[in-house]
Design a protein around this motif. Structure first.
Motif, mmCIF file in Angstrom:
data_model
loop_
_atom_site.group_PDB
_atom_site.id
_atom_site.type_symbol
_atom_site.label_atom_id
_atom_site.label_comp_id
_atom_site.label_asym_id
_atom_site.label_seq_id
_atom_site.Cartn_x
_atom_site.Cartn_y
_atom_site.Cartn_z
ATOM 1 N N PHE A 84 40.875 -6.676 2.358
ATOM 2 C CA PHE A 84 41.315 -7.762 3.236
ATOM 3 C C PHE A 84 40.145 -8.172 4.129
ATOM 4 C CE2 PHE A 84 43.837 -9.344 6.960
ATOM 5 C CZ PHE A 84 44.580 -10.304 6.300
ATOM 6 N N HIS A 85 39.322 -9.092 3.632
ATOM 7 C CA HIS A 85 38.163 -9.537 4.401
ATOM 8 C C HIS A 85 37.666 -10.856 3.835
ATOM 9 C CE1 HIS A 85 35.523 -8.243 1.097
ATOM 10 N NE2 HIS A 85 36.188 -7.103 1.086
ATOM 11 N N LEU A 86 36.842 -11.533 4.603
ATOM 12 C CA LEU A 86 36.268 -12.804 4.182
ATOM 13 C C LEU A 86 35.333 -12.610 2.994
ATOM 14 C CD1 LEU A 86 35.308 -14.244 7.686
ATOM 15 C CD2 LEU A 86 37.060 -15.187 6.170
ATOM 16 N N PRO A 87 35.120 -13.671 2.220
ATOM 17 C CA PRO A 87 34.112 -13.591 1.166
ATOM 18 C C PRO A 87 32.725 -13.518 1.791
ATOM 19 C CG PRO A 87 34.885 -15.842 1.410
ATOM 20 C CD PRO A 87 35.777 -14.998 2.272
ATOM 21 N N PRO A 88 31.704 -13.177 1.013
ATOM 22 C CA PRO A 88 30.343 -13.159 1.562
ATOM 23 C C PRO A 88 29.989 -14.500 2.187
ATOM 24 C CG PRO A 88 30.391 -12.173 -0.620
ATOM 25 C CD PRO A 88 31.744 -12.775 -0.407
ATOM 26 N N ASP A 148 31.191 -18.717 1.649
ATOM 27 C CA ASP A 148 32.124 -19.241 2.649
ATOM 28 C C ASP A 148 31.752 -20.683 2.976
ATOM 29 O OD1 ASP A 148 33.778 -19.766 4.787
ATOM 30 O OD2 ASP A 148 33.205 -18.004 5.951
ATOM 31 N N ASP A 149 32.629 -21.631 2.574
ATOM 32 C CA ASP A 149 32.304 -23.047 2.749
ATOM 33 C C ASP A 149 32.710 -23.607 4.111
ATOM 34 O OD1 ASP A 149 35.046 -23.168 2.575
ATOM 35 O OD2 ASP A 149 35.112 -24.367 0.732
ATOM 36 N N GLY A 150 33.289 -22.755 4.963
ATOM 37 C CA GLY A 150 33.651 -23.229 6.295
ATOM 38 C C GLY A 150 34.925 -24.031 6.337
ATOM 39 N N GLY A 151 35.765 -23.930 5.300
ATOM 40 C CA GLY A 151 37.017 -24.677 5.242
ATOM 41 C C GLY A 151 38.044 -24.174 6.239
ATOM 42 N N PRO A 152 39.116 -24.963 6.456
ATOM 43 C CA PRO A 152 40.150 -24.597 7.430
ATOM 44 C C PRO A 152 40.876 -23.318 7.046
ATOM 45 C CG PRO A 152 40.839 -26.479 6.107
ATOM 46 C CD PRO A 152 39.410 -26.242 5.780
ATOM 47 N N MET A 153 41.334 -22.589 8.078
ATOM 48 C CA MET A 153 41.996 -21.306 7.880
ATOM 49 C C MET A 153 43.243 -21.231 8.753
ATOM 50 S SD MET A 153 38.653 -18.830 8.266
ATOM 51 C CE MET A 153 39.654 -17.342 8.260
ATOM 52 N N THR A 159 42.558 -21.722 3.496
ATOM 53 C CA THR A 159 42.765 -20.322 3.127
ATOM 54 C C THR A 159 43.750 -19.724 4.122
ATOM 55 O OG1 THR A 159 40.845 -19.624 4.444
ATOM 56 C CG2 THR A 159 40.503 -19.992 2.085
ATOM 57 N N GLY A 160 44.573 -18.792 3.642
ATOM 58 C CA GLY A 160 45.599 -18.182 4.478
ATOM 59 C C GLY A 160 45.449 -16.673 4.526
ATOM 60 N N TRP A 161 45.729 -16.112 5.686
ATOM 61 C CA TRP A 161 45.555 -14.678 5.913
ATOM 62 C C TRP A 161 46.805 -14.137 6.598
ATOM 63 C CZ3 TRP A 161 40.870 -12.711 4.148
ATOM 64 C CH2 TRP A 161 39.947 -13.692 3.762
ATOM 65 N N LEU A 162 47.415 -13.117 6.009
ATOM 66 C CA LEU A 162 48.673 -12.563 6.496
ATOM 67 C C LEU A 162 48.529 -11.059 6.673
ATOM 68 C CD1 LEU A 162 50.808 -14.453 3.864
ATOM 69 C CD2 LEU A 162 50.994 -14.873 6.327
ATOM 70 N N CYS A 163 48.949 -10.548 7.823
ATOM 71 C CA CYS A 163 48.870 -9.113 8.055
ATOM 72 C C CYS A 163 50.014 -8.669 8.961
ATOM 73 C CB CYS A 163 47.532 -8.749 8.694
ATOM 74 S SG CYS A 163 47.294 -6.954 8.835
ATOM 75 N N GLY A 164 50.753 -7.639 8.511
ATOM 76 C CA GLY A 164 51.856 -7.131 9.312
ATOM 77 C C GLY A 164 52.951 -6.562 8.444
ATOM 78 N N PRO A 165 54.184 -6.553 8.934
ATOM 79 C CA PRO A 165 55.306 -6.000 8.174
ATOM 80 C C PRO A 165 55.492 -6.726 6.842
ATOM 81 C CG PRO A 165 55.921 -6.375 10.469
ATOM 82 C CD PRO A 165 54.586 -7.025 10.270
ATOM 83 N N ARG A 209 53.469 -25.384 1.809
ATOM 84 C CA ARG A 209 52.539 -26.381 2.332
ATOM 85 C C ARG A 209 51.337 -26.586 1.410
ATOM 86 N NH1 ARG A 209 56.145 -28.382 4.369
ATOM 87 N NH2 ARG A 209 56.656 -28.525 6.593
ATOM 88 N N ARG A 210 51.528 -26.248 0.117
ATOM 89 C CA ARG A 210 50.588 -26.571 -0.957
ATOM 90 C C ARG A 210 49.272 -25.801 -0.890
ATOM 91 N NH1 ARG A 210 54.887 -28.289 -1.931
ATOM 92 N NH2 ARG A 210 55.449 -30.355 -2.768
ATOM 93 N N MET A 211 49.295 -24.602 -0.304
ATOM 94 C CA MET A 211 48.109 -23.769 -0.328
ATOM 95 C C MET A 211 47.996 -23.123 -1.707
ATOM 96 S SD MET A 211 47.007 -20.550 2.110
ATOM 97 C CE MET A 211 47.168 -21.523 3.610
ATOM 98 N N ALA A 212 46.797 -23.130 -2.275
ATOM 99 C CA ALA A 212 46.582 -22.528 -3.593
ATOM 100 C C ALA A 212 46.806 -21.022 -3.513
ATOM 101 C CB ALA A 212 45.168 -22.820 -4.080
ATOM 102 N N PRO A 213 47.573 -20.460 -4.447
ATOM 103 C CA PRO A 213 47.835 -19.001 -4.419
ATOM 104 C C PRO A 213 46.572 -18.158 -4.343
ATOM 105 C CG PRO A 213 49.295 -20.064 -5.990
ATOM 106 C CD PRO A 213 48.320 -21.123 -5.532
ATOM 107 N N ARG A 214 45.489 -18.601 -4.997
ATOM 108 C CA ARG A 214 44.248 -17.809 -4.977
ATOM 109 C C ARG A 214 43.636 -17.753 -3.578
ATOM 110 N NH1 ARG A 214 42.866 -22.755 -7.093
ATOM 111 N NH2 ARG A 214 41.169 -23.875 -6.034
ATOM 112 N N ASN A 215 44.050 -18.643 -2.677
ATOM 113 C CA ASN A 215 43.510 -18.680 -1.320
ATOM 114 C C ASN A 215 44.355 -17.897 -0.322
ATOM 115 O OD1 ASN A 215 41.381 -20.289 -2.127
ATOM 116 N ND2 ASN A 215 42.349 -22.213 -1.507
ATOM 117 N N ILE A 216 45.401 -17.239 -0.800
ATOM 118 C CA ILE A 216 46.293 -16.481 0.077
ATOM 119 C C ILE A 216 45.898 -15.005 0.046
ATOM 120 C CG2 ILE A 216 48.671 -15.801 0.542
ATOM 121 C CD1 ILE A 216 49.588 -18.390 -0.794
#
Length: 336
Positions: A196-200, A204-209, A299-305, A319-326
């Motif tokens: 669970f971490h950012l890509p190198p 990293d293209d600086g896109g919205p998160m 890109t989406g980041w989820l952490c918790g229960p 909201r149409r986020m690509a599964p590979r970006n989750i």
């Protein structure tokens, strides 16, 4: 006795009582991993040649049919001889931050929210890790291990910051971290672990998160957000923190200051069960759906229960986020 374990063209030595994943990570060879307890299935792989002992692999995670088909959980399986492995979805292993055993000295123990503590552990030597990864602590006198995410960025490598939630009757929290742990104590640590971490930075293209944390699931997100904004100070970032009530919120000042430095960063605390003036009510995943009309290209980041993480996956896809970006990290109870 040791055996040769080959994965992605790399060969490492693995003890007969050593987990395949442990041997690879200690040699700096990457393999997918998340919970390291056998409950998530992230480290599931193909045994191309040789045999393994599945150990305590749960049948819920690795079915009898999968075992017969040559699948195994790298965090649980031990080699019975030389083996060749192929992680799912990849044909080659890559370099990883080597897994290490260390001794940390408690620098600080402070209560930061209801039933929540911040613990700072000083190291004699820096630990190489990526923001978002976690470490394991060995509970004194029990041999039990418990996992805690790092709130650090990669350059904060000599004092590790953990956010710990009290678990009633928990072996680690009730019997140690909330009852007796003091400054100056020494703690046995293993790490880093997890994917669970950012890509190198080069990728990293600086896109919205958007990031959603439940309870102390905020910890790794703090390190990830600060890393993302350091790389691209103007990127659009929204961080939601979901808790039951105002008394469980923490680090608001820290994140408000970050928002003042980066106008495109927003921090949104959300209270689910104990409303209070000035705060959003409900669940953070619903707040995201209300706030964002489309997350295409995000890109989406989820952490918790686990329930919150699954709700977040559905919200992101809605909201149409690509599964590979989750990206997700579930905080699964140790007794699960």
């Amino acid at each position: 006795m040791t055996f040769a374990v080959t994965v992605g063209g790399n060969s490492v030595e693995c003890g007969e009582d050593q987990a395949l994943l442990d041997a690879c990570l200690r040699a700096g060879v990457w393999m997918p991993n998340s919970c390291n307890q056998g409950t998530c299935g992230t480290c599931k792989l193909h045994v191309v040649a040789g045999e393994v002992d599945h150990g305590s692999s749960p049948v819920e995670t690795l079915s009898d049919e999968e075992r017969c088909a040559g699948m195994a959980l790298a965090c649980q399986a031990r080699p019975r001889g030389d083996v060749e492995l192929r992680p799912q979805g990849t044909s080659a292993a890559r370099t990883a931050n080597p897994l290490r055993d260390m001794v940390g000295t408690v620098r600080e123990v402070s209560d930061i929210a209801r039933d929540t503590r911040r613990i700072l552990l000083g190291l004699n030597e820096p630990l190489t890790f990526d923001a978002g990864q976690y470490v394991e602590l060995v509970v004194p006198g029990s041999g039990e291990r418990r996992q805690y995410s790092l709130a650090n960025t990669a350059d904060e490598d000599k004092v590790l910051e953990l956010h710990v939630k009290l678990v009633p009757d928990g072996v680690a929290t009730h019997g140690w971290l909330f009852d007796g742990l003091a400054e100056g104590d020494e703690v046995d640590i293993s790490g880093p672990l997890g994917d669970f971490h950012l890509p190198p930075e080069s990728e990293d293209d600086g896109g919205p998160m958007v990031l959603i944390g439940g309870g102390t699931g905020l910890a790794p997100l703090i390190g990830i957000v600060r890393t993302a904004l350091r790389r691209h100070p103007a990127r659009e970032v929204v961080l939601y923190h979901g808790v039951r009530g105002e008394e469980e919120l923490y680090d608001g000042d820290r994140l408000t200051e970050l928002a003042e430095q980066h106008p495109n960063f927003r921090f949104v605390p959300v209270l689910s069960h104990e409303p209070a003036d000035g705060y959003r009510e409900g669940f953070p995943t619903d707040a995201f759906v209300e706030d964002v009309s489309t997350a295409r290209g995000w890109t989406g980041w989820l952490c918790g229960p686990p329930a919150m993480v699954e709700a977040g996956v559905k919200a992101f896809k809605r909201r149409r986020m690509a599964p590979r970006n989750i990206h997700r990290e579930k905080f699964t109870p140790a007794d699960a």
